[in-house]
Enzyme design. Sequence first.
Site, PDB file in Angstrom:
ATOM      1  N   GLY A  22       0.777  -1.232   0.000  1.00 32.04           N
ATOM      2  CA  GLY A  22       0.000   0.000   0.000  1.00 32.04           C
ATOM      3  C   GLY A  22       0.808   1.282   0.000  1.00 32.04           C
ATOM      4  O   GLY A  22       0.321   2.324   0.444  1.00 32.04           O
ATOM      5  N   ARG A 101      -4.946  -8.775  -9.016  1.00 29.80           N
ATOM      6  CA  ARG A 101      -5.966  -9.588  -9.679  1.00 29.80           C
ATOM      7  C   ARG A 101      -6.344  -8.922 -10.987  1.00 29.80           C
ATOM      8  O   ARG A 101      -6.290  -7.695 -11.104  1.00 29.80           O
ATOM      9  CB  ARG A 101      -7.227  -9.686  -8.811  1.00 29.80           C
ATOM     10  N   ASN A 117      -4.546   2.269 -13.336  1.00 31.25           N
ATOM     11  CA  ASN A 117      -3.591   1.333 -12.746  1.00 31.25           C
ATOM     12  C   ASN A 117      -2.192   1.925 -12.824  1.00 31.25           C
ATOM     13  O   ASN A 117      -1.889   2.724 -13.715  1.00 31.25           O
ATOM     14  CB  ASN A 117      -3.608   0.005 -13.517  1.00 31.25           C
ATOM     15  N   HIS A 119       1.851   0.713 -13.068  1.00 31.02           N
ATOM     16  CA  HIS A 119       2.654  -0.458 -13.401  1.00 31.02           C
ATOM     17  C   HIS A 119       4.141  -0.084 -13.365  1.00 31.02           C
ATOM     18  O   HIS A 119       4.528   0.968 -13.877  1.00 31.02           O
ATOM     19  CB  HIS A 119       2.269  -0.970 -14.795  1.00 31.02           C
ATOM     20  N   GLU A 153      -7.467  -5.487 -21.801  1.00 30.18           N
ATOM     21  CA  GLU A 153      -6.126  -5.982 -22.136  1.00 30.18           C
ATOM     22  C   GLU A 153      -5.186  -5.750 -20.955  1.00 30.18           C
ATOM     23  O   GLU A 153      -5.059  -4.608 -20.479  1.00 30.18           O
ATOM     24  CB  GLU A 153      -5.620  -5.209 -23.368  1.00 30.18           C
ATOM     25  N   LEU A 154      -4.529  -6.795 -20.494  1.00 29.07           N
ATOM     26  CA  LEU A 154      -3.664  -6.681 -19.307  1.00 29.07           C
ATOM     27  C   LEU A 154      -2.587  -5.603 -19.505  1.00 29.07           C
ATOM     28  O   LEU A 154      -1.783  -5.699 -20.442  1.00 29.07           O
ATOM     29  CB  LEU A 154      -2.997  -8.037 -19.014  1.00 29.07           C
TER      30      LEU A 154
HETATM   31  C1  GRF Z   1       3.890  -1.244  -7.321  1.00 21.67           C
HETATM   32  O1  GRF Z   1       5.192  -1.476  -7.781  1.00 21.67           O
HETATM   33  C2  GRF Z   1       2.933  -1.060  -8.447  1.00 21.67           C
HETATM   34  O2  GRF Z   1       3.495  -0.457  -9.554  1.00 21.67           O
HETATM   35  C3  GRF Z   1       2.562  -2.491  -8.769  1.00 21.67           C
HETATM   36  O3  GRF Z   1       2.488  -3.139  -7.524  1.00 21.67           O
HETATM   37  C4  GRF Z   1       3.323  -2.455  -6.598  1.00 21.67           C
HETATM   38  C5  GRF Z   1       2.456  -2.089  -5.440  1.00 21.67           C
HETATM   39  O4  GRF Z   1       3.180  -1.544  -4.380  1.00 21.67           O
HETATM   40  N1  GRF Z   1       1.327  -2.526  -9.519  1.00 21.67           N
HETATM   41  P1  GRF Z   1       2.427  -0.858  -3.182  1.00 21.67           P
HETATM   42  O5  GRF Z   1       1.459  -1.895  -2.601  1.00 21.67           O
HETATM   43  O6  GRF Z   1       1.689   0.339  -3.706  1.00 21.67           O
HETATM   44  O7  GRF Z   1       3.482  -0.484  -2.192  1.00 21.67           O
END
Ligand code: GRF
Length: 210
Positions: A22, A101, A117, A119, A153-154
């Site tokens: 988090g 998920r 999201n 990434h 799309e992922l």
């Molecule tokens: C991050 O690196 C984010 O980019 C990826 O999962 C990780 C989550 O980290 N999707 P956190 O739970 O926000 O510390």
Amino acid sequence: MLTPTVKPAQANRLGVLISGRGSNLQSIIDAIARGDLQARVAVVISNRADAAGLARAREAGIEAVHLDPRRHPDRSSYDRAIVAALQQREVDLVCLAGFMRLVGAPLLDAFPQRVLNIHPSLLPSFPGLDGQRQALEHGVRISGATVHLVTAELDGGPIVLQSAVPVHDDDTVEALSARILVEEHRLYPEAIRLVLDGAWRVDGRRFRRV
Ligand code: GRF
């Protein structure tokens, strides 16, 4: 005339979906607290009871909910439960922040162009799990973070913002991840602000400011 010091109730209600640590959730909470992001986190939802992010939310006085996928017969039923929880809290924008998920049609249909999201790679390179490890093993010299609109799309939806970091010769996955994470924490609140601002449209694959 006196200038009101109390801000009006913020209309921008965020629902943040997490699975773990988090830290991105925390960066959103902190940006709101600093006044850099005009929004409030209406609810944090985790698929895991032990997600550290749930405690971070509660600490900040935010409702934190564990929704257990094992109590649902299939993904669609689970997604509908998430949608119901978000709609009950009148969420405007859904932010996936380390939510491990796949999200399906029920959520995407309920929040069209309203699911974001983050990434840990420069998409479209290295989608899916372990973006940092993939980048390191591929040998790229630059990697980074991407915030994108979520589609079916992922990790493939329109890109809102990206930030690049160098990959060093002696990097480990941990060192590269930490460097990328610094950018993630800066980038996500900024992207949320941009999306809430509404001055954009999607043109094919492109997220374009107007
Ligand atoms: C991050 O690196 C984010 O980019 C990826 O999962 C990780 C989550 O980290 N999707 P956190 O739970 O926000 O510390």
